[in-house]
Write a protein that holds these residues in place. Sequence first.
Motif, PDB file in Angstrom:
ATOM      1  N   LEU A  56       6.531  37.511 -63.567  1.00 22.12           N
ATOM      2  CA  LEU A  56       5.839  37.384 -64.839  1.00 22.12           C
ATOM      3  C   LEU A  56       5.689  38.768 -65.441  1.00 22.12           C
ATOM      4  O   LEU A  56       5.538  39.752 -64.719  1.00 22.12           O
ATOM      5  CB  LEU A  56       4.438  36.797 -64.641  1.00 22.12           C
ATOM      6  N   VAL A  57       5.716  38.846 -66.761  1.00 24.11           N
ATOM      7  CA  VAL A  57       5.401  40.100 -67.441  1.00 24.11           C
ATOM      8  C   VAL A  57       4.272  39.830 -68.413  1.00 24.11           C
ATOM      9  O   VAL A  57       4.267  38.819 -69.124  1.00 24.11           O
ATOM     10  CB  VAL A  57       6.639  40.695 -68.152  1.00 24.11           C
ATOM     11  N   THR A  58       3.270  40.709 -68.417  1.00 28.15           N
ATOM     12  CA  THR A  58       2.114  40.576 -69.297  1.00 28.15           C
ATOM     13  C   THR A  58       1.942  41.852 -70.109  1.00 28.15           C
ATOM     14  O   THR A  58       2.369  42.931 -69.703  1.00 28.15           O
ATOM     15  CB  THR A  58       0.823  40.318 -68.498  1.00 28.15           C
ATOM     16  N   CYS A  59       1.276  41.704 -71.254  1.00 24.84           N
ATOM     17  CA  CYS A  59       0.908  42.878 -72.047  1.00 24.84           C
ATOM     18  C   CYS A  59      -0.487  42.665 -72.612  1.00 24.84           C
ATOM     19  O   CYS A  59      -0.939  41.519 -72.758  1.00 24.84           O
ATOM     20  CB  CYS A  59       1.909  43.137 -73.172  1.00 24.84           C
ATOM     21  N   GLY A  60      -1.167  43.774 -72.935  1.00 24.89           N
ATOM     22  CA  GLY A  60      -2.546  43.632 -73.366  1.00 24.89           C
ATOM     23  C   GLY A  60      -2.975  44.647 -74.388  1.00 24.89           C
ATOM     24  O   GLY A  60      -2.240  45.556 -74.773  1.00 24.89           O
ATOM     25  N   ARG A  61      -4.226  44.473 -74.815  1.00 29.84           N
ATOM     26  CA  ARG A  61      -4.847  45.389 -75.774  1.00 29.84           C
ATOM     27  C   ARG A  61      -4.971  46.783 -75.194  1.00 29.84           C
ATOM     28  O   ARG A  61      -5.080  47.768 -75.935  1.00 29.84           O
ATOM     29  CB  ARG A  61      -6.216  44.846 -76.187  1.00 29.84           C
ATOM     30  N   ASP A  62      -4.949  46.904 -73.868  1.00 29.22           N
ATOM     31  CA  ASP A  62      -5.034  48.214 -73.225  1.00 29.22           C
ATOM     32  C   ASP A  62      -3.725  48.991 -73.325  1.00 29.22           C
ATOM     33  O   ASP A  62      -3.630  50.109 -72.805  1.00 29.22           O
ATOM     34  CB  ASP A  62      -5.456  48.071 -71.763  1.00 29.22           C
ATOM     35  N   GLY A  63      -2.699  48.407 -73.971  1.00 32.10           N
ATOM     36  CA  GLY A  63      -1.432  49.097 -74.167  1.00 32.10           C
ATOM     37  C   GLY A  63      -0.505  49.038 -72.982  1.00 32.10           C
ATOM     38  O   GLY A  63       0.593  49.613 -73.016  1.00 32.10           O
ATOM     39  N   CYS A  64      -0.893  48.344 -71.931  1.00 29.23           N
ATOM     40  CA  CYS A  64      -0.099  48.306 -70.705  1.00 29.23           C
ATOM     41  C   CYS A  64       0.858  47.115 -70.694  1.00 29.23           C
ATOM     42  O   CYS A  64       0.544  46.048 -71.214  1.00 29.23           O
ATOM     43  CB  CYS A  64      -1.006  48.213 -69.483  1.00 29.23           C
ATOM     44  N   VAL A  65       2.024  47.329 -70.095  1.00 27.92           N
ATOM     45  CA  VAL A  65       2.981  46.267 -69.796  1.00 27.92           C
ATOM     46  C   VAL A  65       3.124  46.225 -68.285  1.00 27.92           C
ATOM     47  O   VAL A  65       3.463  47.235 -67.659  1.00 27.92           O
ATOM     48  CB  VAL A  65       4.346  46.537 -70.462  1.00 27.92           C
TER      49      VAL A  65
END
Length: 359
Positions: free
Chosen positions: A133-142
């Motif tokens: 799985l790949v996720t991304c967020g408001r913290d700028g991280c992938v």
Amino acid sequence: MLDATCTPQILEHLQKSLTHTVYDTKWIPGTANFVAVGQHARGTGCLQVYQLEGTDAVVARSIEGTAGFKCSHFGAGRVSEPRLAVGTFDGKLQLWDLEQPKEPLLDLQAHASIINAIDAFGGQSYGYGPPELVTCGRDGCVRVWDVRQHDAPVAAFEPADSNNVRDCWCVAIGNSYDDQERCVLAGYDNGDVKMFDLRMNKLRWEMNVKNGVCGVQFDRRDIPMNKFVVTCLESQFHVFDARTQHPQKGFASVSQSISTGSTLWGVHHMPQNRDAVMLAAGDGSLSLWKYQYPDQRKVKDQDGKELGVAGSVQQLAQRSLSSQPVNSFDWSPDKQGLFVCSALDQCLRVGFVTKLHKL
């Protein structure tokens, strides 16, 4: 050009009003059922499984989470196992068994705050590589996760400057054509698009498209990179030919704006025809486009290096469904032309596209 007798049409089959907001919809592979994830007004998560019964969608199962559900994906598991990965508003990555949903199979703190998007591929009946799985967020991280390992991501791409963190709005996984190769696309609020090579664990390519990136997607995940689409604020989308990467100029691309001038919230390639793509817009409309390849896909530049050649795009159909943005869309992987979508008017819609055999 297509004549009127073979032009596809986008038709609405059913509309269902809800009392909560849906943020993502996904068909359950191998079935005529779908899931909708979102948030109750009280702030808790809402995951519902729907069964199609004539012109209605009936709730077969409902799960309430401690925080709202923002995004979801089935891609990391086998088709025979209806396990849904979800990202939450408080940064949790969860994996739910829809047959036994008492508590999540996986519940880990994946990001510091909201998970904006999730994509997955692997461990299925086709393609290669581990179930990731790949996720991304408001913290700028992938971050990339192997569902068999719960303690830490197998790869992570963090902001270079902690004082200048850009919100990562969307991710996509692709180039998974053997047991080693796999790439991830990420789009950011400042218009950056980045491609990460998971085999080399480094940034492979980046550019800025000048508007916030709301959607990214490879045309297929299980083949050597062919092309990918980027959708943006200010009604623009870009199709990149990923077959050839020039050492200085990168990937060739064609850019297009939709006539309504609204934000393009997402891009969705048809599983049965990778050259047909549905765009979901902020004015509540859907538009179907087709990519036309050029006569030759690469040429030599003055230094003898290979340079990609972009094709063109043609709009095939457009349909207004809502006065509010269409914020999720999913093609059925099993029945060509069937789709489910949600809008911010708190409605679910199931529809289909006709005359796709003419494409």
